[in-house]
Design an enzyme around this catalytic site. Structure first.
Site, PDB file in Angstrom:
ATOM      1  CB  ILE A 137      -0.949  -0.063   1.209  1.00  0.00           C
ATOM      2  CG1 ILE A 137      -1.985  -1.171   0.983  1.00  0.00           C
ATOM      3  CG2 ILE A 137      -1.620   1.270   1.477  1.00  0.00           C
ATOM      4  CD1 ILE A 137      -2.619  -1.715   2.232  1.00  0.00           C
ATOM      5  CG  ASP A 138       4.431   3.296   2.600  1.00  0.00           C
ATOM      6  OD1 ASP A 138       3.813   4.358   2.457  1.00  0.00           O
ATOM      7  OD2 ASP A 138       5.404   3.179   3.358  1.00  0.00           O
ATOM      8  CG  ASP A 139       6.715   0.465  -2.587  1.00  0.00           C
ATOM      9  OD1 ASP A 139       7.610   0.965  -3.279  1.00  0.00           O
ATOM     10  OD2 ASP A 139       6.934  -0.140  -1.529  1.00  0.00           O
ATOM     11  CG  HIS A 154       3.505   7.758   2.894  1.00  0.00           C
ATOM     12  ND1 HIS A 154       4.439   6.789   3.179  1.00  0.00           N
ATOM     13  CD2 HIS A 154       4.065   8.931   3.304  1.00  0.00           C
ATOM     14  CE1 HIS A 154       5.508   7.341   3.718  1.00  0.00           C
ATOM     15  NE2 HIS A 154       5.304   8.635   3.804  1.00  0.00           N
ATOM     16  CD  GLU A 162       5.292   8.391  -0.858  1.00  0.00           C
ATOM     17  OE1 GLU A 162       5.984   9.160  -1.548  1.00  0.00           O
ATOM     18  OE2 GLU A 162       4.531   8.790   0.039  1.00  0.00           O
TER      19      GLU A 162
END
Length: 667
Positions: free
Chosen positions: A402-404, A478, A407
């Site tokens: 989810i973070d990648d 993020h 971003e």
């Protein structure tokens, strides 16, 4: 500069600074801006020169010597250890030993028992004699800390493979676990994806209990070689620890009576699960530990080393090796090209590189090609959700994160790509997937939805690191920032994420950092998100965060936070100044409208003064987090991308504020 909000999208718009922060036009401030502009130029040139021809960036991912020791132990177990690899690994391991004879898990950290044991055994494999001064110093320290018996379970598993420890004295992990339905406690999907990928092959190893001939004894690592495994009293039966300890005893009894047909079927099912999740390049999950244990497990089930699955698996492990100029060989636990590329793209764009710059377009092309458009393990909890995320690594289609994804979407939004429809479609798929991965509390974890069961951490087996993946403030921040940039600030799902973040703010004004060290990372991730999503800079939560960030600034103008902050509140916000952490603090302050504050001027000046001639920064400190305290990471590109981002925003303003004419949706 502070910010108000646009009621339609939540995007920040500039206005005059508040009375508490008057705009300074001193010669010192002007000099700082000039120094920042020069630093941006050098930094951007350095970063552009490091881009791969295919469009990606990747810095070394440095962890600790257990990766190198376990690589040698694996090769010893399989009978493929060679002199060149052994010599190179030993050279690296020796070079990481501290003056007191120990090995730490992060730069400047204290000696760590299990790491020191594994490093010592690896050097014994390399031929270092136990009475050599560096070895004797290490073994004496190990004994003083309780010896092998006091080490973690994973270390003792490695030793059991060679008869240095008894399998009967290890927690039991039955392969029948593979049959637990997803609603049943302790099913494999209750574990975080990294733990799941490790546990499934280890159930086979635990059932097989292999022992290879030990090339030497390790009596010197026991406090009492005559009684190397002293009995430990059980916890009270009324406690959770007591319950799970007794469950483990029951599982040991089951190991002796398990029906042979059931056990064989369970191991075969586990093997199929493993093989189905092997990536195209041969790795598992793009990380080293599952690959190591998967190779061992499949080999125990009869896969020979020339079998395509094992051959590809071993080849993938070789790609985790970084060969240094002095001949040393360091093993990366993981590789981070997607993460590094999206962060580098953001940094260069925020620094003022034109949105249609060829190298940004090339980076966007590569990222677009990395989008994952097939289901993975996440779909067990979200079977109807269409895929569309990005992973962290070169190959990890089973576990996009989810973070990648957040971003990458933010990075792609900064690029003027010639195929606008392709870019828009990719971002939309990523946004839809991230929204679908929201946990029921309104926040986001890294890989899975609602991965919050309390049971996995109770298992005697799980005495190291995090084994579940609950939502975190940095990931949620993020995602909220990305959703705000996409015009979804007022989406009910975004608002729930914002409410969760506000509730998670600690009394001191900071946010905990799950994937970066620590409160500086968490706060540097959340404040820009909240402001981008529409919170005014005057909001009490933002003011508390600003006050905390300024209160922990070092005397030299930078910021730093030691990994010990995960264990000791006295370290929260405190540590030697580092480039990446200084940048995170500045990102929080700049987004909160503090561009003219003295704290920002000092932080920017620190970055400019500590920059090297080639445009880079030196940072031996570990500022990345795998597992809080237990497993720490030095991302070698963090020291480049985050300072450039902060310097760029200092000079050019916030990237998605209206009025920033070279940024924004649809650019």
């Amino acid at each position: 500069m502070t910010a108000t909000t646009d009621g339609s999208t939540g995007a920040a718009t500039p206005r005059a600074a508040s009375a508490s922060q008057p705009i300074e036009t001193t010669a010192a401030a002007a000099g700082t801006r000039d120094a920042a502009a020069r630093a941006i130029q050098r930094s951007a040139e350095f970063l552009l020169s490091r881009q791969d021809a295919q469009g990606w960036w990747k810095g070394d991912l440095e962890t600790n010597v257990t990766m190198d020791a376990e690589d040698l132990l694996l090769r010893q177990f399989l009978g493929i250890r060679d002199e060149k690899t052994t010599h190179a690994a030993a050279l690296f391991i020796r070079g990481e030993q501290r003056d007191d004879g120990t090995w730490a898990t992060f730069f400047g950290g204290p000696g760590e028992l299990s790491t020191t044991i594994e490093a010592y055994v690896a050097l014994r494999l390399a031929g270092d004699l136990p009475d050599a001064p560096h070895m004797a110093k290490a073994s004496a320290w190990i004994r003083d800390q309780g010896g092998i018996a006091a080490s973690r379970v994973f270390t003792r598993i490695w030793l059991a493979l060679f008869g240095w420890w008894k399998w009967d004295d290890l927690p039991e992990l039955p392969p029948e676990l593979i049959y637990f339905p997803k609603w049943f406690p302790l099913n494999i999907y209750d574990f975080g994806c990294w733990a799941r990928q490790t546990i499934v092959p280890l159930t086979i190893v635990s059932a097989k209990r292999p022992v290879r001939p030990a090339p030497f004894a390790l009596d010197e690592l026991h406090t009492d070689a005559r009684n190397p495994r002293p009995a430990k009293p059980l916890a009270p039966v009324a406690s959770w620890d007591g319950v799970f300890q007794r469950l483990d005893k029951a599982l040991h009894l089951y190991h002796k009576v398990a029906p042979r047909t059931v056990r064989k079927a369970a191991m075969n099912s586990a093997a199929r699960w493993i093989v189905e999740r092997q990536e195209n390049d041969g790795c598992w999950g793009g990380i080293q530990p599952p690959a190591v244990y998967s190779v061992i497990a499949l080999h125990l089930l009869g896969y020979d080393l020339d079998h395509p699955v094992l051959k590809a698996g071993l080849a993938s492990l070789d790609r985790f090796a970084v060969w240094r100029e002095d001949g040393a060989r360091m093993i990366e636990a993981c590789q981070s090209p997607v993460w590094d590329t999206c962060l580098a793209t953001i940094a260069l764009a925020d620094a003022g590189l034109p949105a249609d710059h060829p190298q940004l377009v090339k980076a966007a092309d590569w990222m677009l090609g990395e989008q994952i458009v097939r289901p993975g393990d996440w779909s067990v909890r979200r079977p109807r959700l269409a895929p569309g995320g990005w992973a962290f690594e070169f190959h990890n289609d089973n576990y996009p994160d989810i973070d990648d994804t957040a971003e990458v979407a933010l990075a792609l939004r900064r690029v003027k790509h010639p195929d606008k429809a392709r870019l828009e479609n990719a971002i939309e798929r990523g946004v839809r997937w991230n929204l679908g991965m929201q946990s029921k509390n309104g926040a986001w974890g890294a890989f899975d939805v609602d991965n919050t069961s309390a049971f996995p951490n109770r298992l005697p087996f799980c005495d190291f690191g995090e084994v579940i993946d609950p939502p975190s403030a940095d990931v949620t921040g993020h995602v909220v920032e990305m959703l705000a940039v996409e015009g979804r600030s007022h989406d009910p799902r975004t608002r729930r994420g914002i409410e969760w973040l506000l509730a998670e703010q600690e009394e001191n004004g900071a946010w905990f950092g799950r994937w970066g060290v620590n409160y500086i990372y968490g706060t540097g991730s959340v404040v820009p998100a909240l402001v981008t999503a529409g919170l005014p800079a005057a909001h009490p939560a933002i003011r508390r965060a600003v006050a905390w960030v300024e209160s922990v600034q070092n005397d030299d103008g930078g910021w730093g936070e030691d990994l010990r902050s995960y264990r000791d509140r006295g370290w929260v916000g405190h540590g030697t100044s580092s480039a990446s952490q200084t940048a995170w603090a500045l990102l929080a302050l700049l987004s909160a409208g503090e561009r003219e504050a003295k704290s920002v001027e000092r932080g920017i000046a620190w970055l400019a003064e500590t920059q090297r001639e080639d445009g880079s920064w030196d940072e031996p400190y570990f500022t990345g987090t795998g597992f809080p305290w237990d497993f720490s990471i030095n991302y070698h590109l963090y020291r480049q991308v985050f300072p450039l981002t902060a310097l760029g925003r200092y000079i050019n303003g916030e990237p998605f504020a209206s009025g920033s004419d070279h940024f924004g949706k649809g650019s």
